[in-house]
Enzyme design. Structure first.
Site, mmCIF file in Angstrom:
data_model
loop_
_atom_site.group_PDB
_atom_site.id
_atom_site.type_symbol
_atom_site.label_atom_id
_atom_site.label_comp_id
_atom_site.label_asym_id
_atom_site.label_seq_id
_atom_site.Cartn_x
_atom_site.Cartn_y
_atom_site.Cartn_z
ATOM 1 N N GLY A 187 0.775 -1.231 0.000
ATOM 2 C CA GLY A 187 0.000 0.000 0.000
ATOM 3 C C GLY A 187 0.807 1.282 0.000
ATOM 4 N N ARG B 63 -8.045 3.220 -14.371
ATOM 5 C CA ARG B 63 -8.029 3.828 -13.033
ATOM 6 C C ARG B 63 -8.781 5.156 -12.919
ATOM 7 N NH1 ARG B 63 -3.894 5.300 -10.836
ATOM 8 N NH2 ARG B 63 -4.502 4.836 -8.706
ATOM 9 N N CYS C 272 -16.421 4.784 -26.309
ATOM 10 C CA CYS C 272 -17.771 5.336 -26.323
ATOM 11 C C CYS C 272 -18.308 5.424 -24.911
ATOM 12 C CB CYS C 272 -18.685 4.468 -27.167
ATOM 13 S SG CYS C 272 -18.602 4.973 -28.852
HETATM 14 C C1 LIG Z 1 -3.236 -5.119 -3.439
HETATM 15 C C2 LIG Z 1 -2.473 -5.799 -2.364
HETATM 16 C C3 LIG Z 1 -1.127 -5.482 -2.172
HETATM 17 C C4 LIG Z 1 -0.391 -4.429 -2.968
HETATM 18 O O1 LIG Z 1 -0.896 -3.143 -2.823
HETATM 19 P P1 LIG Z 1 -0.089 -1.900 -3.426
HETATM 20 O O2 LIG Z 1 -0.940 -0.725 -3.138
HETATM 21 O O3 LIG Z 1 0.092 -2.138 -4.884
HETATM 22 O O4 LIG Z 1 1.239 -1.849 -2.725
HETATM 23 C C5 LIG Z 1 -0.447 -6.160 -1.181
HETATM 24 N N1 LIG Z 1 -1.049 -7.102 -0.423
HETATM 25 C C6 LIG Z 1 -2.351 -7.443 -0.583
HETATM 26 C C7 LIG Z 1 -2.952 -8.471 0.275
HETATM 27 C C8 LIG Z 1 -3.101 -6.792 -1.557
HETATM 28 O O5 LIG Z 1 -4.387 -7.113 -1.714
#
Ligand SMILES: *Cc1c(COP(=O)(O)O)cnc(C)c1O
Length: 454
Positions: free
Chosen positions: A261, A346, A377
């Site tokens: 994240g 996105r 479209c």
């Molecule tokens: C999506 C996800 C990640 C990676 O998230 P990023 O924002 O790309 O770093 C890591 N672990 C789990 C369990 C996820 O679902």
């Protein structure tokens, strides 16, 4: 929000790959290859991945997390979250830089295995892994499986028993913390599909331990995405440590997995803290939490995706039409390009913002307010909601979007029967296709109702 840069041709180093610059003709160069050359060779639109940038980011993040863990007397394992972008090449880059690979479907698992990733380096998570996927992962010998629900305890235990293996597992828990960008929300419960409630973590951990075919590693959580500081991770770790400490009473709990994240700059307005600062903040929270509970800091695990591959990607498009549309207080220039929501969902999916620059030259007119639109479209088919481009932007110009390495190719579709572009890796002045694009022919070949063809 207006972007900080007044110069619509400047490449903000916070947003673009370190290798990005303009050549003598004003064209954007990435990985030593210019945008016009890339489009001449591989077509438009085009996903471009800067290999050195991806590798450098993987290294820096792994090192930062490992150093911060070492400073509190433990270690950190880092898995690349393959869902951000997974291909054979990318998987090998990550393994070469010392990372494991996190997958969440049978398809992603198949790519990692086919890429030659050692099964022990693979982690498999997901809220609805099929029994067949679990059996395949166990048979392949994946290092860890994240158990996401009560039902999965039995499923994974049975698959491991049948295969005659002891499967290492983590338990995914909702910490009640949900974080994004500047803030985190901490509640008693988190209303989402992943994991088990924190209040059940101990009971289910004990259930996992009751199976001889399972080896319980510890708790796992993932609190969100595009997170700019350590606050949410620290709060989540503190919450998980209660259950972690309680589970220690019944045996070893070697690991705590805090997920991924870490955020990146899509525009100059995004200001994520340096990963070293985030890593130190997380480690400090873990160290404090462990001291308070009189336990040793567990090994830490992380799963960054976007922060590694996102800033390494640039998408090139060709401008088709430009329209000046009167809006309150001025004019908005709609610049339409030859791709859109099929190669980058996105903005349509969650209002994501991006930075656009002229890529084949620099401008000769003052900057104007632009909205970059795709060719689909769909009124919501917007690539960049607002940015500035030189006022002379016109048909045939190439434009580049920064930070498209994560969740663009992996979320791509064939909406409107638009072929997905290839992915080209650039490094040291060389460019090569690492994922082939679709062709109109390959799309038609899937249609069983086209007479005389299939
Ligand atoms: C999506 C996800 C990640 C990676 O998230 P990023 O924002 O790309 O770093 C890591 N672990 C789990 C369990 C996820 O679902």
């Amino acid at each position: 929000m207006s972007h900080a840069s007044a110069d619509a041709d400047v490449l903000d180093p916070a947003v673009w790959p370190a290798s990005a610059h303009r050549d003598a003709a004003g064209a954007i160069v990435v990985g030593g290859v210019s945008a016009p050359e890339l489009v001449a060779r591989f077509g438009s639109p085009l996903y471009v991945l800067d290999e050195d940038e991806a590798r450098a980011r993987a290294r820096r993040i792994r090192t930062a997390l490992a150093d911060a863990a070492r400073a509190i007397g433990t270690e950190a394992h880092v898995y690349y979250a393959g869902k951000a972008f997974l291909s054979g090449e990318a998987a090998r880059w990550m393994v070469e830089e010392g990372l494991g690979i996190d997958v969440c479907t049978g398809g992603e698992l198949a790519v990692a295995l086919a890429a030659g990733v050692a099964p022990a380096l693979i982690g498999f998570h997901g809220n609805n892994k099929s029994v067949a996927e679990i059996e395949r992962a166990v048979a392949a010998g994946v290092g860890t499986i994240v158990i996401d629900s009560e039902i999965e305890i039995e499923r994974v235990a049975r698959a491991a028993r049948a295969a005659g293996r002891v499967q290492r597992v983590r338990l995914r828990v909702n910490s009640g913390v949900h974080a994004s960008t500047h803030e985190f929300l901490a509640t008693a419960h988190e209303d989402q599909k992943f994991g088990v409630p924190l209040g059940r973590a101990v009971e289910l951990g004990v259930r996992i331990r009751a199976h001889d075919s399972l080896d319980f590693l510890g708790l796992h959580c993932h609190i969100g995405s595009q997170i700019f500081d350590a606050g949410g991770f620290a709060e989540s770790a503190a919450r998980l440590l209660d259950a972690h400490a309680a589970l220690l009473a019944g045996g070893e709990v070697p690991e705590l997995n805090l997920g991924g994240g870490f955020g990146i700059a899509y525009t100059s307005d995004d200001t994520p803290a340096p990963i070293e600062e985030i890593a130190a903040g997380i480690a400090a929270a873990v160290a404090d939490g462990c001291r308070e509970r009189g336990i040793r800091p567990p090994r830490l695990a992380f799963e960054p995706g976007r922060a590694i591959i996102g800033p390494a990607g640039v998408t090139l498009y060709t401008v088709g039409t430009v329209k000046a549309v009167p809006i309150d207080g001025g004019v908005r220039h709609y610049v339409s390009v030859d791709g859109g929501m099929s190669d980058n969902a996105r903005p349509a999916l969650y209002g994501a913002d991006y930075t656009v620059r002229l890529a084949s030259r620099t401008g000769t007119a003052d900057p104007v307010l632009v909205r970059v639109a795709g060719k689909h479209c769909e009124a919501g088919d917007i690539v960049v909601d607002h940015d500035q481009l030189p006022g002379d932007v016109g048909p045939g110009d190439l434009v580049a979007l920064a930070a498209t390495g994560a969740y663009c190719w992996s979320l791509a579709s064939n909406y409107n029967h638009v072929p997905r572009p290839p992915v080209v890796a650039v490094a040291g002045g060389e460019a090569r296709v690492i994922v082939h694009g679709d062709t109109e022919e390959s799309l038609l070949a899937r249609d069983a109702g086209l007479r005389g063809r299939n």
